[in-house]
Motif scaffolding. Sequence first.
Motif, PDB file in Angstrom:
ATOM      1  N   VAL A  65      28.217   5.234  16.238  1.00 40.17           N
ATOM      2  CA  VAL A  65      29.219   6.136  16.912  1.00 40.17           C
ATOM      3  C   VAL A  65      29.712   5.123  18.280  1.00 40.17           C
ATOM      4  O   VAL A  65      28.976   4.119  18.451  1.00 40.17           O
ATOM      5  CB  VAL A  65      28.548   7.409  17.565  1.00 40.17           C
ATOM      6  CG1 VAL A  65      28.086   8.082  16.324  1.00 40.17           C
ATOM      7  CG2 VAL A  65      27.231   7.112  18.420  1.00 40.17           C
ATOM      8  N   ASP A  66      30.666   5.630  18.719  1.00 39.35           N
ATOM      9  CA  ASP A  66      31.241   4.905  19.857  1.00 39.35           C
ATOM     10  C   ASP A  66      30.454   5.218  21.256  1.00 39.35           C
ATOM     11  O   ASP A  66      30.719   4.529  22.392  1.00 39.35           O
ATOM     12  CB  ASP A  66      32.649   5.228  20.203  1.00 39.35           C
ATOM     13  CG  ASP A  66      33.385   4.721  18.922  1.00 39.35           C
ATOM     14  OD1 ASP A  66      33.296   3.627  18.558  1.00 39.35           O
ATOM     15  OD2 ASP A  66      34.245   5.478  18.435  1.00 39.35           O
ATOM     16  N   GLY A  67      29.572   5.908  21.447  1.00 39.03           N
ATOM     17  CA  GLY A  67      28.612   6.315  22.431  1.00 39.03           C
ATOM     18  C   GLY A  67      28.435   7.696  22.550  1.00 39.03           C
ATOM     19  O   GLY A  67      28.520   8.410  21.610  1.00 39.03           O
ATOM     20  N   ALA A  68      27.823   8.335  23.762  1.00 48.22           N
ATOM     21  CA  ALA A  68      27.302   9.720  23.917  1.00 48.22           C
ATOM     22  C   ALA A  68      28.480  10.340  24.473  1.00 48.22           C
ATOM     23  O   ALA A  68      29.250   9.803  25.053  1.00 48.22           O
ATOM     24  CB  ALA A  68      26.235   9.634  24.791  1.00 48.22           C
ATOM     25  N   LEU A  69      28.492  11.555  24.170  1.00 46.73           N
ATOM     26  CA  LEU A  69      29.329  12.684  24.544  1.00 46.73           C
ATOM     27  C   LEU A  69      29.375  12.705  26.131  1.00 46.73           C
ATOM     28  O   LEU A  69      28.407  13.349  26.411  1.00 46.73           O
ATOM     29  CB  LEU A  69      29.393  14.041  23.778  1.00 46.73           C
ATOM     30  CG  LEU A  69      30.148  15.015  24.419  1.00 46.73           C
ATOM     31  CD1 LEU A  69      31.998  14.578  24.102  1.00 46.73           C
ATOM     32  CD2 LEU A  69      30.060  16.186  23.689  1.00 46.73           C
ATOM     33  N   SER A  70      30.293  12.727  26.765  1.00 48.65           N
ATOM     34  CA  SER A  70      30.333  12.457  28.180  1.00 48.65           C
ATOM     35  C   SER A  70      31.465  13.522  28.448  1.00 48.65           C
ATOM     36  O   SER A  70      32.781  13.088  28.007  1.00 48.65           O
ATOM     37  CB  SER A  70      30.552  11.427  28.970  1.00 48.65           C
ATOM     38  OG  SER A  70      30.637  11.260  30.327  1.00 48.65           O
TER      39      SER A  70
END
Length: 342
Positions: A65-70
């Motif tokens: 994934v491209d990162g955590a949901l922020s």
Amino acid sequence: MVTHLVFDGVADGPLGVALDIVGAAARVMRAGLVALPKGRPPPRQRIVSVDGEPVRTSAGRTLAVDGALSLRGLGAGDVLVLPGLGMATAPEISAALERPDVVRGVELVARAAAKGVLVAASCSATFVLAAARVLEGRRATTTWWLGPVFAQRFPRVSLCSDRMVVESGGVFTAGSAFAHADLMLAILAHTVSPSVAHMVARYLVLDERASQARYMVLGHLRGADPVIRQLESFVTSNLGRQVTIHEMARATATSPRTLARRVAKGLSITPQRFAQRLRIAQAVHLLETTQHPVDEVSARVGYADPAAFRRIFRRETGETPRARRTRSSVREAEARRGLREG
């Protein structure tokens, strides 16, 4: 920004289709193939998980994934969309909604919606939206075989389980797995332009469908209740005429009220609607396998008024009888050509 929120068990196909659709929209816009207001940027997208860690898809693959949901920076104009989670049964739904990652996701979805983010989900991921309470008092759909489970679990949501995509109060829901394509097209039409959505559908050869009804396998839905099986047997034995609720109740040894309750619990529709779907299923069969005129097909499945038949057929299948026959003929011709060329 279109943010795809994924969990362990995410369905591979719908996510891939969603990425292709948004990517195609960006290419269409950059190429200037659709007239849009000057300065409107092409959509961007990313894939996130709740913690930024890779997830395991339903096919057992590791998905980076491209990162955590922020939620920082997300607001009106942004889209948070959840592909289906590969949950096919009520126990799987219950277990998934208790997982720590999904519990956290439910909280984040609720907060995103409160900030004005457009939230959307298809298939079993619609249960995450409902658990986040963003569907309460609104209309929604889900995958057709989980409709009764959804209706029982979330009674404050007005379920339209025969619809492919439902938008209500800025929240989008869609039916079974590949209805995710329909969901993404609806989101593009809403957030960018109907012209862009239509162009993408043409380039990717995606049919624009309004209803799940033509895909519903009634045998899957009816299997659990013998009363519904008895009702089906009675209706299919009398397809050439309309039957009343009192006749249906007598045939199933129930009262009209009990029959209505049993059918609502098992199918989330009325006995009369179930009978209509059985007649329309037979009409589809006749349209695809015979050359009977549409009016004759109408009479053979119990509709003396051809106009009423056409109206109900379109409601249940999302297309006209003539369009259904034409589409079937085209498929058959392509299949024959493929055999000859093979």
